[in-house]
Design a protein around this motif. Structure first.
Motif, mmCIF file in Angstrom:
data_model
loop_
_atom_site.group_PDB
_atom_site.id
_atom_site.type_symbol
_atom_site.label_atom_id
_atom_site.label_comp_id
_atom_site.label_asym_id
_atom_site.label_seq_id
_atom_site.Cartn_x
_atom_site.Cartn_y
_atom_site.Cartn_z
ATOM 1 N N ALA A 243 0.827 -1.211 0.000
ATOM 2 C CA ALA A 243 0.000 0.000 0.000
ATOM 3 C C ALA A 243 0.861 1.261 0.000
ATOM 4 N N ALA A 244 1.936 1.259 0.788
ATOM 5 C CA ALA A 244 2.808 2.435 0.846
ATOM 6 C C ALA A 244 3.492 2.683 -0.489
ATOM 7 N N GLN A 245 3.869 1.634 -1.191
ATOM 8 C CA GLN A 245 4.517 1.797 -2.489
ATOM 9 C C GLN A 245 3.591 2.446 -3.501
ATOM 10 N N SER A 246 2.292 2.204 -3.346
ATOM 11 C CA SER A 246 1.310 2.809 -4.258
ATOM 12 C C SER A 246 0.821 4.165 -3.776
ATOM 13 N N GLY A 247 1.446 4.722 -2.743
ATOM 14 C CA GLY A 247 1.088 6.069 -2.287
ATOM 15 C C GLY A 247 0.085 6.103 -1.177
ATOM 16 N N ARG A 248 -0.207 4.966 -0.539
ATOM 17 C CA ARG A 248 -1.149 4.934 0.597
ATOM 18 C C ARG A 248 -0.377 4.534 1.844
ATOM 19 N N GLY A 249 0.407 5.489 2.330
ATOM 20 C CA GLY A 249 1.247 5.223 3.480
ATOM 21 C C GLY A 249 0.453 5.074 4.762
ATOM 22 N N ALA A 250 1.132 4.620 5.822
ATOM 23 C CA ALA A 250 0.466 4.405 7.104
ATOM 24 C C ALA A 250 1.516 4.226 8.180
ATOM 25 N N ALA A 251 1.052 4.274 9.409
ATOM 26 C CA ALA A 251 1.871 3.933 10.569
ATOM 27 C C ALA A 251 1.264 2.691 11.208
ATOM 28 N N VAL A 252 2.090 1.707 11.537
ATOM 29 C CA VAL A 252 1.614 0.477 12.176
ATOM 30 C C VAL A 252 2.424 0.259 13.442
ATOM 31 N N VAL A 253 1.791 -0.393 14.406
ATOM 32 C CA VAL A 253 2.441 -0.699 15.690
ATOM 33 C C VAL A 253 2.648 -2.204 15.768
ATOM 34 N N VAL B 118 9.785 17.277 4.616
ATOM 35 C CA VAL B 118 11.092 16.693 4.292
ATOM 36 C C VAL B 118 10.920 15.298 3.706
ATOM 37 N N ILE B 119 10.046 14.495 4.329
ATOM 38 C CA ILE B 119 9.821 13.115 3.871
ATOM 39 C C ILE B 119 9.195 13.119 2.481
ATOM 40 N N GLU B 120 8.237 14.027 2.244
ATOM 41 C CA GLU B 120 7.550 14.065 0.950
ATOM 42 C C GLU B 120 8.535 14.409 -0.167
ATOM 43 N N LYS B 121 9.426 15.369 0.087
ATOM 44 C CA LYS B 121 10.398 15.745 -0.940
ATOM 45 C C LYS B 121 11.325 14.585 -1.265
ATOM 46 N N TYR B 122 11.719 13.841 -0.209
ATOM 47 C CA TYR B 122 12.618 12.723 -0.469
ATOM 48 C C TYR B 122 11.923 11.631 -1.263
ATOM 49 N N THR B 123 10.717 11.245 -0.860
ATOM 50 C CA THR B 123 10.030 10.141 -1.550
ATOM 51 C C THR B 123 9.639 10.532 -2.968
ATOM 52 N N ARG B 124 9.352 11.825 -3.219
ATOM 53 C CA ARG B 124 8.981 12.255 -4.553
ATOM 54 C C ARG B 124 10.178 12.212 -5.485
ATOM 55 N N LEU C 232 10.834 3.409 4.236
ATOM 56 C CA LEU C 232 10.430 2.568 5.368
ATOM 57 C C LEU C 232 11.177 3.054 6.601
ATOM 58 N N ILE C 233 10.435 3.468 7.624
ATOM 59 C CA ILE C 233 11.024 3.948 8.884
ATOM 60 C C ILE C 233 10.658 2.946 9.974
ATOM 61 N N VAL C 234 11.666 2.345 10.572
ATOM 62 C CA VAL C 234 11.471 1.356 11.640
ATOM 63 C C VAL C 234 12.072 1.916 12.919
ATOM 64 N N ILE C 235 11.261 2.016 13.971
ATOM 65 C CA ILE C 235 11.734 2.515 15.266
ATOM 66 C C ILE C 235 11.513 1.413 16.287
ATOM 67 N N ASP C 236 12.601 0.770 16.678
ATOM 68 C CA ASP C 236 12.523 -0.295 17.688
ATOM 69 C C ASP C 236 12.422 0.338 19.076
ATOM 70 N N ASP C 237 11.719 -0.353 19.996
ATOM 71 C CA ASP C 237 11.507 0.170 21.353
ATOM 72 C C ASP C 237 10.956 1.591 21.306
ATOM 73 N N LEU D 134 -0.049 10.203 7.046
ATOM 74 C CA LEU D 134 0.766 9.549 6.027
ATOM 75 C C LEU D 134 -0.073 8.947 4.906
ATOM 76 N N ALA D 135 -1.356 9.215 4.876
ATOM 77 C CA ALA D 135 -2.241 8.525 3.930
ATOM 78 C C ALA D 135 -1.871 8.799 2.475
ATOM 79 N N ASN D 136 -1.281 9.968 2.172
ATOM 80 C CA ASN D 136 -0.956 10.303 0.783
ATOM 81 C C ASN D 136 0.549 10.293 0.527
ATOM 82 N N HIS D 137 1.281 9.572 1.345
ATOM 83 C CA HIS D 137 2.731 9.519 1.203
ATOM 84 C C HIS D 137 3.181 8.090 0.921
#
Length: 942
Positions: free
Chosen positions: A26-36, A118-124, A130-135, A154-157
């Protein structure tokens, strides 16, 4: 996307990984999200992050919350993006750079929008992110608020933000998609351990490995590499701290070589106590061995250890990553550093403000008293882990002397025995006997040594036990009498009566003295002696006298078990069942493993005597799940298993079990095998119609133990008569019958008399069989077990068929077949024993007599065949019990039958009435009966 290998596909992490794959798509097609991604510590979260890796075409940013307690998370994300080809913070074609992250005191909304830009400019301009934050749950509140703000937008990123958390998730994460990490269960650990060891380990070992490794597969496999043979079989407990891999120890040795002396002391402290505060750690790092301040800053000492990844910081607490790492550190710790660490802990009171391993005696305690260790070990064994309790007692005993050490070793011996760790129990008992022969704990440990040999089917050294009892009698006469009585019971259990004179004399010495514990054991030993002497009248009199002196309700579990076993051998099965049910009243959690297993075995024997083979199978499986048969009364339990498998018709499986226990020389050299085991093999051969083998095995069993001192002992003679008649050897059958009749004439119980009547039925003239049949089937007062009645009816049907009385034979045959089906005795149906090949199911025809039954009678009949009692049938149909009896009398008259078995056969073969399957009913009944039996000691317990 994430690679799903064969190992991952077979694990429970499959579902979690697939869900993350879906979010990546979904994120690759532009439908980003945050998951726990949340789960318990060491539940496999790190493994999932390893599976995530660097999925193409994503660029991955990996951060850890424990490293950002003092730094804003947006600063770290922006800095890492800047390293990716300078695309995030610098515009192409010479355009001016974007300004850096906003100050931490800026409003969270402004900081979040800036980071999103900043994130939008980089991905564009580059690739999905993919951002992974452990703990992530360990981040400060300002960073949590920022991630909560950013994650909801993040829905449009082309961004997937994975936040890894423990089970207690921050409130800021709750709006996001929640993906649980399923922790491996005990079943998973058992499968993994079995695959690693190449054989099935003991249940106690699996539970301890699962607890120590917290379900972590890697840690479980590492611990499996250092197991001993006794630990794998369950005879010895795991020892804490456990042995870890040489690779892990070497890694910590290299890390320790780069540390200062004070840092090594701090590392040892953290290996002893699970966590300490940063302030306490800085105090330790700042103080030298002599107590003088050192020149290096304390903060730098602690920070360098964190940078070397020797320790981890979570908030204001420091700890070492896993228990296996802590055990590795303790392996390489020198005695000097260990002593210094213990002084630091005691001096600073660190144990009171951190978590101390329960198996570490005295660390941080104000007073290291024996009483404190004994209480803690008892609580540990009851509530958590006997292995930890034994490790605690072992380490405490190494630092004590005199009576205190003897008490610690005696408790360790008792706990190891009750939990089935027989090798450990013997080791602790040997230490007490060797170092403290005059201790008041001597009788206790001698009883443990005696029981260890009994439970492992090892012969007892009578001379040694007698000498020990004489020695103990000088300072503990009660203990000496109890030891002598238990030794007698152990010998008689194996039907060994030689050399007991001295023990009997010791047991009966000073019998009028006012003692507390010995009389019950001594009385039970006297009853057993009478049973072995084939004098049941005296045995019953002694048993009833013992009951009058002390009610069985006030006796210990082990005494209740012995009493129930004696009653079962004397044919009083109802009383035996009552005593076992009373002893099983405590819940499983309050009964040690050996007690639960030993309570199950006499219950199993009673179910086998009553013909309830499916219930017996359930009880045997439950006992095997607690303590394996190879470690606990193997001959007795394997003979029970062979009986069960044979009656169920699982002959091939029974043959495999028998092949494992028979000696290399075959049955002919099987003098070491118990008489009961040979009797079970002989009965299985009889079921299969192999008369020659049945005669050989049964004769060997009788030669091994020539006794009529119980039901199963007597049944061997009746089975031998049956096998001899199958071989047309009537003279030999008559000699065996005559011998049994003469020996049992004055001491036969009603149930044994019914078995003898079946023996006479086998050899008598056909005209005399009717009277013998009635005696063998028993009266209403004497309820002969259904399996024994089915065998009697089948024998009679066989004899009728041999004399040409086909119609009468079929009638008896159908009733026998119905009884065999009701108890699940498929082996007696399909084994090939009987000359008739037709069964009641193949001859089933509509019975016109059933048409004469009323509707109520038909309802009663269909409830009868489900095994319900008259009282329960009345409650089901809302009629009185007396009315149920009247309906049964009317049905018996109309159908021309005299028993419920005949009614079962008629109902089963009637096409107009509802059918009831015998085996299915038995299985259901077995489950309900099994639930009524609380699991739980054999003949001796501490």
């Amino acid at each position: 996307m994430i690679n799903l290998g064969s190992d991952a596909r077979a694990s429970r992490l499959n579902v979690t990984i697939r869900r993350i794959n879906g979010h990546l798509d979904a994120a690759q097609s532009g439908r980003g999200a945050a998951v726990v991604l949340f789960g318990a510590p060491r539940s496999g979260r790190t493994r999932i992050l390893g599976e995530v890796g660097r999925p193409k075409p994503f660029r991955t940013i990996s951060l850890t919350g424990s490293g950002h307690t003092n730094e804003s998370i947006d600063v770290s994300i922006a800095a890492l993006l800047a390293r990716f080809d300078n695309l995030a913070l610098a515009k192409p074609d010479g355009e001016p750079k974007a300004r850096g992250p906003l100050p931490p005191d800026t409003h969270v909304g402004a900081r979040g929008e800036h980071l999103l830009d900043v994130i939008e400019k980089y991905t564009r301009e580059s690739a999905p992110l993919l951002i992974v934050i452990d703990d992530a749950d360990r981040l400060p509140d300002s960073s949590l608020d920022l991630l909560g703000y950013m994650g909801r937008r993040l829905a449009n990123h082309q961004v997937l933000l994975i936040l890894v958390s423990r089970l207690e998730r921050p409130a800021q994460f709750l709006p996001f998609s929640q993906i649980p990490v399923l922790q491996r269960s005990v079943t998973d650990t058992a499968a993994l351990t079995t695959a690693s060891l190449g054989r099935r380990p003991a249940p106690a070992l699996v539970m301890e490995l699962h607890r120590a490794a917290a379900g972590n597969p890697g840690d479980t496999l590492e611990l499996c590499g250092a197991l001993t043979e006794d630990q794998i079989t369950g005879l010895a407990a795991l020892r804490y701290p456990m042995t870890v891999s040489a690779e892990r120890i070497e890694r910590w040795a290299r890390a320790g070589a780069r540390l200062t002396e004070n840092q090594r002391t701090l590392l040892t402290v953290l290996a002893l106590v699970q966590s300490i505060s940063v302030r306490d750690a800085e105090k330790i790092a700042q103080t030298s061995d002599s107590g003088d301040a050192v020149s290096a800053p304390a903060e730098a000492e602690v920070s360098s250890m964190i940078e070397l990844r020797c320790i981890e910081q979570f908030g204001d607490q420091l700890r070492i990553g896993s228990d296996l790492d802590r055990w590795a550190i303790r392996t390489i710790t020198t005695p000097t550093h260990d002593a210094e660490a213990r002084r630091v802990i005691a001096r600073g009171g660190l144990a009171r403000c951190s978590t101390v391993d329960a198996y570490m005696p005295g660390i941080g305690d104000p007073v290291d008293e024996v009483e404190m260790v004994l209480a803690r070990a008892t609580s540990l064994a009851r509530d958590q882990s006997c292995a930890q309790a034994l490790s605690l007692l072992r380490e405490a005993a190494a630092t004590h002397t005199g009576d205190g050490r003897a008490r610690l070793l005696a408790l360790a011996c008792k706990l190891a025995m009750l939990h089935g760790f027989l090798t450990d129990a013997d080791e602790f008992a040997d230490a007490v006997v060797r170092d403290y022969p005059g201790s008041l704990h001597r009788a206790l440990v001698e009883r443990v040594k005696l029981e260890v040999r009994h439970l492992t089917d090892q012969p007892m050294n009578l001379e040694r036990v007698t000498a020990a009892a004489v020695s103990i009698g000088d300072f503990d006469p009660d203990g000496a009498r109890s030891l002598a009585a238990l030794a007698i019971l152990a010998q008689l259990e194996h039907h060994r009566t030689d050399g007991l004179e001295s023990l009997i004399q010791l047991m009966r010495a000073n019998s009028e003295a006012p003692i507390v514990a010995a009389p019950a054991w001594c009385n039970l030993a006297e009853v057993t002696l009478a049973v072995e002497a084939e004098n049941p009248a005296l045995a019953l009199a002694l048993h009833d006298e013992s009951d009058s002196q002390s009610s069985f309700s006030r006796r210990s579990v082990s005494e209740a078990i012995i009493s129930a076993s004696l009653l079962g051998r004397l044919g009083r099965l109802g009383e035996a069942r009552d005593r076992l049910e009373f002893a099983s009243d405590l819940p499983d959690s309050e009964q040690p493993p050996l007690t639960r297993t030993n309570l199950l075995l006499p219950q199993l024997d009673l179910e086998l005597l009553n013909g309830n083979v499916l219930v017996a199978q359930t009880l045997w499986d439950r006992a095997e799940a607690i303590i394996p048969a190879r470690n606990h009364l193997p001959s007795r339990r394997i003979s029970q298993q062979l009986q069960i498998l044979g009656v169920l018709g699982r002959f091939e499986e029974a043959d495999r079990v028998a092949a494992q226990v028979l000696p290399i020389g075959g049955v002919g050299s099987a003098s070491r095998i118990g008489a009961r085991l040979l009797g079970a093999l002989g009965q299985n051969a009889l079921m299969r119609g192999n008369a020659d083998r049945a005669v050989m095995l049964l004769e060997q069993s009788i030669d091994h133990v020539d006794r009529h001192s119980g039901i199963w002992q007597t049944r061997r003679y009746i089975d031998l008569i049956e096998a001899l008649m199958m071989m047309d050897d009537r003279p030999s059958a008559e000699r065996v019958l005559d011998l049994s009749t003469r020996r049992l004439r004055s001491c036969a119980t009603p149930l044994i008399s019914a078995l003898l009547a079946r023996g006479r039925l086998l050899v008598a003239d056909i005209d005399s069989c009717v009277e013998l049949l009635e005696l063998a089937l028993g009266t209403r007062e004497l309820e002969v077990p259904a399996l024994e009645r089915a065998r009697t009816l089948a024998i009679y049907a066989d004899r009728l068929r041999a004399h040409g009385k086909i119609a009468q034979s079929r009638r008896r045959q159908r009733t026998a077949h119905a009884l065999f089906e009701r108890v699940g005795a498929q082996g007696w149906i399909d084994g090939g024993r009987w000359s008739w090949t037709e069964t009641s199911s193949t001859e089933a025809q509509d019975d016109p007599r059933l048409l004469a039954l009323t509707d109520t009678e038909r309802k009663v009949a269909n409830l009868v065949v489900t095994g319900m009692r008259n009282r329960d049938i009345g409650a089901q149909l809302y009629i009185s019990q007396r009315m149920v009896e009247k309906h049964l009398t009317s049905m018996f008259r109309k159908l021309g039958i005299r028993s419920r078995a005949g009614l079962y056969a008629a109902i089963k073969n009637d096409s107009h009435s509802p059918r009831v399957s015998g085996p299915s009913h038995s299985l259901a009944q077995s489950h309900s009966l099994a639930q009524s039996h609380s699991p739980a000691l054999s003949y001796f317990t501490v």
